[in-house]
Design an enzyme around this catalytic site. Structure first.
Site, mmCIF file in Angstrom:
data_model
loop_
_atom_site.group_PDB
_atom_site.id
_atom_site.type_symbol
_atom_site.label_atom_id
_atom_site.label_comp_id
_atom_site.label_asym_id
_atom_site.label_seq_id
_atom_site.Cartn_x
_atom_site.Cartn_y
_atom_site.Cartn_z
ATOM 1 N N SER A 256 24.473 -13.731 35.143
ATOM 2 C CA SER A 256 23.200 -13.193 34.726
ATOM 3 C C SER A 256 22.827 -12.253 34.117
ATOM 4 O O SER A 256 22.807 -10.552 34.320
ATOM 5 C CB SER A 256 22.171 -13.013 35.941
ATOM 6 O OG SER A 256 20.938 -12.943 36.199
ATOM 7 N N CYS B 289 27.065 -12.515 45.906
ATOM 8 C CA CYS B 289 26.628 -11.751 44.967
ATOM 9 C C CYS B 289 26.930 -10.655 44.123
ATOM 10 O O CYS B 289 27.449 -10.016 45.535
ATOM 11 C CB CYS B 289 24.683 -12.553 45.072
ATOM 12 S SG CYS B 289 23.876 -11.387 44.211
ATOM 13 N N CYS C 33 20.538 0.200 37.428
ATOM 14 C CA CYS C 33 19.966 -0.341 36.599
ATOM 15 C C CYS C 33 19.215 1.000 35.611
ATOM 16 O O CYS C 33 18.697 1.403 35.953
ATOM 17 C CB CYS C 33 19.784 -1.347 37.198
ATOM 18 S SG CYS C 33 19.684 -2.358 35.418
ATOM 19 N N GLY D 144 22.338 -4.008 38.677
ATOM 20 C CA GLY D 144 22.722 -3.308 37.400
ATOM 21 C C GLY D 144 22.908 -4.733 36.552
ATOM 22 O O GLY D 144 22.498 -6.270 36.905
ATOM 23 N N GLU D 145 23.158 -4.429 35.366
ATOM 24 C CA GLU D 145 22.731 -5.868 33.723
ATOM 25 C C GLU D 145 24.572 -5.792 33.521
ATOM 26 O O GLU D 145 24.655 -4.662 32.921
ATOM 27 C CB GLU D 145 22.287 -4.742 33.067
ATOM 28 C CG GLU D 145 22.048 -5.913 31.657
ATOM 29 C CD GLU D 145 21.679 -7.353 31.748
ATOM 30 O OE1 GLU D 145 21.152 -7.592 32.918
ATOM 31 O OE2 GLU D 145 22.769 -7.612 31.327
ATOM 32 N N SER E 238 17.650 -14.197 32.415
ATOM 33 C CA SER E 238 15.863 -13.953 33.719
ATOM 34 C C SER E 238 15.590 -14.065 32.500
ATOM 35 O O SER E 238 14.776 -13.177 31.748
ATOM 36 C CB SER E 238 16.186 -12.324 34.062
ATOM 37 O OG SER E 238 17.578 -12.339 34.512
ATOM 38 N N LEU E 239 14.066 -14.965 32.116
ATOM 39 C CA LEU E 239 12.964 -15.405 31.955
ATOM 40 C C LEU E 239 12.147 -14.318 32.385
ATOM 41 O O LEU E 239 11.077 -13.384 31.679
ATOM 42 C CB LEU E 239 12.644 -16.952 31.172
ATOM 43 C CG LEU E 239 12.404 -17.074 29.856
ATOM 44 C CD1 LEU E 239 13.062 -16.481 28.138
ATOM 45 C CD2 LEU E 239 12.124 -18.240 29.211
ATOM 46 N N HIS E 240 11.300 -15.097 32.772
ATOM 47 C CA HIS E 240 10.425 -14.298 33.780
ATOM 48 C C HIS E 240 8.622 -14.552 33.063
ATOM 49 O O HIS E 240 7.792 -13.786 33.425
ATOM 50 C CB HIS E 240 10.257 -13.238 34.211
ATOM 51 C CG HIS E 240 12.254 -13.180 35.400
ATOM 52 N ND1 HIS E 240 12.644 -14.613 35.753
ATOM 53 C CD2 HIS E 240 12.732 -11.649 35.243
ATOM 54 C CE1 HIS E 240 13.058 -13.851 36.810
ATOM 55 N NE2 HIS E 240 13.505 -12.117 36.153
ATOM 56 N N ASN F 267 10.621 -11.284 45.302
ATOM 57 C CA ASN F 267 10.838 -10.886 46.550
ATOM 58 C C ASN F 267 9.755 -9.031 46.149
ATOM 59 O O ASN F 267 9.847 -9.074 45.359
ATOM 60 C CB ASN F 267 12.300 -10.568 46.475
ATOM 61 C CG ASN F 267 13.258 -11.588 47.665
ATOM 62 O OD1 ASN F 267 12.728 -11.370 48.399
ATOM 63 N ND2 ASN F 267 13.989 -11.764 46.679
ATOM 64 N N CYS G 296 11.486 -5.139 40.016
ATOM 65 C CA CYS G 296 13.037 -4.802 40.287
ATOM 66 C C CYS G 296 13.395 -3.914 41.215
ATOM 67 O O CYS G 296 13.134 -2.493 40.330
ATOM 68 C CB CYS G 296 14.134 -5.802 39.629
ATOM 69 S SG CYS G 296 15.631 -5.346 40.032
HETATM 70 N N1 SAH Z 1 20.864 -7.751 35.760
HETATM 71 C C1 SAH Z 1 20.538 -9.457 35.420
HETATM 72 C C2 SAH Z 1 20.944 -9.773 37.095
HETATM 73 C C3 SAH Z 1 20.715 -8.757 38.461
HETATM 74 S S1 SAH Z 1 18.632 -9.493 38.865
HETATM 75 C C4 SAH Z 1 19.370 -9.914 34.638
HETATM 76 O O1 SAH Z 1 18.645 -9.481 34.964
HETATM 77 O O2 SAH Z 1 19.765 -11.213 34.989
HETATM 78 C C5 SAH Z 1 19.542 -11.102 39.334
HETATM 79 C C6 SAH Z 1 17.867 -12.133 39.057
HETATM 80 O O3 SAH Z 1 16.496 -11.719 40.247
HETATM 81 C C7 SAH Z 1 17.233 -11.632 37.703
HETATM 82 O O4 SAH Z 1 17.313 -12.568 37.752
HETATM 83 C C8 SAH Z 1 16.179 -10.796 38.153
HETATM 84 O O5 SAH Z 1 14.840 -10.366 36.865
HETATM 85 C C9 SAH Z 1 15.344 -11.472 39.867
HETATM 86 N N2 SAH Z 1 14.609 -9.959 40.440
HETATM 87 C C10 SAH Z 1 14.537 -8.693 40.498
HETATM 88 N N3 SAH Z 1 13.964 -8.365 41.387
HETATM 89 C C11 SAH Z 1 13.342 -9.534 41.700
HETATM 90 C C12 SAH Z 1 12.786 -9.712 42.723
HETATM 91 N N4 SAH Z 1 11.837 -8.049 43.193
HETATM 92 N N5 SAH Z 1 11.637 -10.327 42.928
HETATM 93 C C13 SAH Z 1 12.796 -11.907 42.862
HETATM 94 N N6 SAH Z 1 13.736 -11.649 41.840
HETATM 95 C C14 SAH Z 1 14.386 -10.936 41.100
#
Ligand code: SAH
Length: 349
Positions: A191, A105, A112, A159-160, A214-216, A296, A119
């Protein structure tokens, strides 16, 4: 020479042009490309004359990440790296060992800009983009350190990636190069939090990587509350871009959904998620997959994870409604493996 050259960001053709430009033989490019991508330093290029090596050393910047700290999980062997870059910045990579091979990874930026509320990577903002050499360099450094091949890459670190678009595309082509690390596009996932115009651009370029979104959250109101990017590009525009991506590339789309207790993890949220995805993708018969992630817990964010039962209920609800969902295994819990946390801890010291 004031601008130093970044040899590790160049492919064989660019290296050949570079050698020609400094009055050296063109074939040198093809000759040293595989050596550089295997992680050799300029001083190791013994197939070049000593004077040429010295000339190169004076002109070039060593952009390969260096292991600053390495933590190995006692639970599952996951290795968390803190890499130091040439300007003193630090980034993280995580090596996960699966039966089918090693997955790394990697980070795409130092910090970011996206501001997702849960995050850790975004807390101090963005410092800078990573160079192609620093992207591929994370793989080079991890394989040299372990002596093991990395066969899969996920761009899910700090990062993105789509906010560093050109360097990321260059990196993808480099890492896939048959004379370089030769990692297949199908073994690479990218991602994104949803930079919609860049998803269209990525589809145009048509590399068969896996796009992961990353939908969430399932409503704009809920998504805006945790992901500021949604204020610019809402869920509908994001899913439309994903459908376009599928139609152009025929690649399955993967969705990440981080379960946060009390925010997005009820059975009704699961039903809404299934309805939303079916509405967007059934009509084009696009296969999709949902990755459920337990949040997390990052000290600064205050978000909490739900119970095991709530995670299972969420996953069962999606599967019962015909949406393939898996709960992501947790690797490296004892080594700060979640993105951005180690860098923050180290920078705070
Ligand atoms: N910027 C990109 C990739 C980095 S993060 C993105 O947003 O997809 C990779 C994944 O981890 C993303 O789905 C992000 O939303 C998630 N993520 C970030 N912080 C997190 C946390 N504290 N707990 C669980 N997932 C998290």
């Amino acid at each position: 020479m004031n601008e130093k050259i970044d040899l590790y960001s160049m492919n064989d053709v660019e290296l050949s042009e570079f050698f020609t430009s400094i009055g050296e033989a063109k074939f040198r490019g093809k000759q040293i490309f595989p050596r550089l991508q295997a992680g050799d330093g300029v001083e190791d290029l013994t197939n070049l004359s000593k004077p040429l090596r010295e000339k190169l050393a004076a002109m070039t910047l060593d952009t390969l990440p260096k292991v600053e700290l390495k933590l190995i999980s006692k639970i599952d062997g996951t290795v968390k790296y803190l890499f130091k870059l040439h300007d003193g910045s630090v980034i993280e990579s995580v090596l996960m060992r699966y039966k089918h091979g090693n997955t790394l990874c990697i980070s795409s930026q130092v910090g970011c800009l996206m501001g997702c509320k849960f995050c850790a990577s975004t807390i101090g903002g963005k410092v800078r983009d990573l160079l192609p050499s620093e992207l591929v360099g994370q793989i080079i450094a991890a394989s040299r350190d372990t002596g093991e091949r990395v066969s899969n890459i996920v761009m899910m670190g700090i990062g993105e990636p789509l906010d560093n678009f050109d360097n990321v595309i260059k990196f993808l082509r480099l890492v896939n190069h048959p004379d370089g690390l030769n990692i297949g596009y199908r073994h690479i996932s990218l991602s994104t939090c949803g930079i919609v115009p860049k998803i269209y651009e990525l589809a145009e370029i048509d590399l068969p990587i896996t796009l992961s979104i990353s939908l969430h959250a399932t409503t704009d109101e809920k998504r805006c509350a945790i992901m500021p990017i949604n204020k610019k590009w809402n869920i509908e525009s994001l899913l439309t871009a994903c459908a376009d991506y599928y139609e152009k590339t025929q690649r399955r789309i993967s969705f990440e959904y981080t379960l946060i207790s009390g925010k997005n993890d009820t059975v009704e949220d699961a039903r809404e998620l299934a309805r939303l995805l079916k509405r967007a993708f059934n009509k084009i018969s696009a296969p999709i997959h949902v990755n459920l992630i337990r949040v997390n817990e990052v000290a600064e964010t205050g978000f909490r994870e739900g119970s095991e039962e709530s995670v299972k209920r969420f996953s069962d609800t999606l599967n019962a409604m015909g949406v393939v969902a898996t709960v992501r295994r947790r690797l490296g819990r004892d080594v700060n493996a979640a993105c951005g946390q180690l860098r923050r801890n180290v920078e705070a010291r």
